[in-house]
Write an enzyme that holds these catalytic residues in place. Structure first.
Site, PDB file in Angstrom:
ATOM      1  N   ASP A 171       0.843  -1.197   0.000  1.00 36.25           N
ATOM      2  CA  ASP A 171       0.000   0.000   0.000  1.00 36.25           C
ATOM      3  C   ASP A 171       0.878   1.245   0.000  1.00 36.25           C
ATOM      4  O   ASP A 171       2.034   1.202   0.442  1.00 36.25           O
ATOM      5  CB  ASP A 171      -0.895   0.040   1.246  1.00 36.25           C
ATOM      6  CG  ASP A 171      -1.838  -1.152   1.294  1.00 36.25           C
ATOM      7  OD1 ASP A 171      -2.113  -1.745   0.232  1.00 36.25           O
ATOM      8  OD2 ASP A 171      -2.287  -1.492   2.413  1.00 36.25           O
TER       9      ASP A 171
HETATM   10  N1  URA Z   1      -1.234  -5.979   3.895  1.00 31.10           N
HETATM   11  C1  URA Z   1      -1.727  -4.721   3.917  1.00 31.10           C
HETATM   12  O1  URA Z   1      -2.749  -4.457   4.536  1.00 31.10           O
HETATM   13  N2  URA Z   1      -1.045  -3.776   3.254  1.00 31.10           N
HETATM   14  C2  URA Z   1       0.109  -3.996   2.586  1.00 31.10           C
HETATM   15  O2  URA Z   1       0.688  -3.069   2.016  1.00 31.10           O
HETATM   16  C3  URA Z   1       0.608  -5.305   2.570  1.00 31.10           C
HETATM   17  C4  URA Z   1      -0.085  -6.287   3.229  1.00 31.10           C
END
Ligand code: URA
Length: 237
Positions: free
Chosen positions: A104
């Protein structure tokens, strides 16, 4: 491998195919100690020394970088508005690099950047169950009950429960610190797993993927090339 001189230079990011053709025709490119003016001249990528503006170019068919992704950049190859993880890899030669999976925008940590499609497929294939380890700070008290629930799999609103996750509590308090190992890569999976137990991830960082570990000495936003040994063991994951 034998390829045309203009392709060799374009692959290595010296310019577009038409730009490098012009450089070659202007006599700006040496192969060994000979100036070659024909773009179609065949190069042996393993043994020929190609110089552009007196700098040895060197050919790489595959590149592998480990990036300690900072928050605020997107895991994409290009984006109209946002800075991407590829913008951070300044020493890249090839134009066909991509991130292996996504973190993310607000997640930090280990991201593999390569153009090796086979390896990417292996690492992301749901059938391979490659472990991913995350460190997180969580708003709320993470308890042994959460550890047990995560080990069984939790309901994050998909057809099935998540696969079992190994939750280790590093610090339990109003803000808890944990490490979570999962073998899937569902959208926002870690955040959704904690939402399923009424807690909120406030900081997330990936610290391992398969055999590849993010060392603490690599500063956020920095990257390095993988070693041959790391590439070999990732291919065995
Ligand atoms: N899980 C999440 O919630 N975000 C990420 O970036 C990776 C795994």
């Amino acid at each position: 491998m034998r390829i045309r001189l203009d392709k060799y230079l374009a692959d290595m990011g010296i310019g577009t195919r038409s730009e490098v053709k012009r450089y070659i025709q202007k006599g700006m490119v040496l192969v060994g100690d000979e100036t070659i003016k024909k773009p179609e001249h065949k190069i042996n990528t393993d043994s020929d020394a190609v110089c552009f503006q007196n700098q040895l170019v060197g050919y790489e068919t595959e590149e592998y970088y480990l990036l300690n992704k900072p928050a605020g950049v997107v895991s994409a190859t290009s984006d109209k508005k946002e800075r991407t993880v590829l913008d951070l890899i300044e020493s890249k030669k090839r134009k066909d690099l991509f991130p292996v999976g996504r973190l993310d925008k607000d997640t930090e940590g280990l991201l593999l950047i390569t153009n090796d499609g086979d390896l990417c497929h292996r690492l992301l294939s749901p059938k391979k169950h490659v472990d991913k380890v995350y460190y997180a700070k969580v708003d709320g008290r993470v308890t042994e009950a959460d550890v047990i629930l995560f080990a069984k799999g939790v309901d994050i609103g998909e057809k099935e429960l998540t696969k079992p996750g190994q939750l280790v509590i590093r610090k339990s308090g109003d803000i808890s610190e944990i490490e979570l190992t999962i073998c899937e890569g569902k959208f926002h999976q870690v955040k959704r797993m904690f939402e399923a137990v009424q807690k909120k991830v406030i900081y997330l960082k990936r610290i391992r993927m398969g055999s590849l570990t993010l060392e603490e000495t690599l500063p956020v936003g920095e990257y390095r090339k993988l070693t041959q040994e790391e590439i070999r063991s990732l291919k065995e994951c």
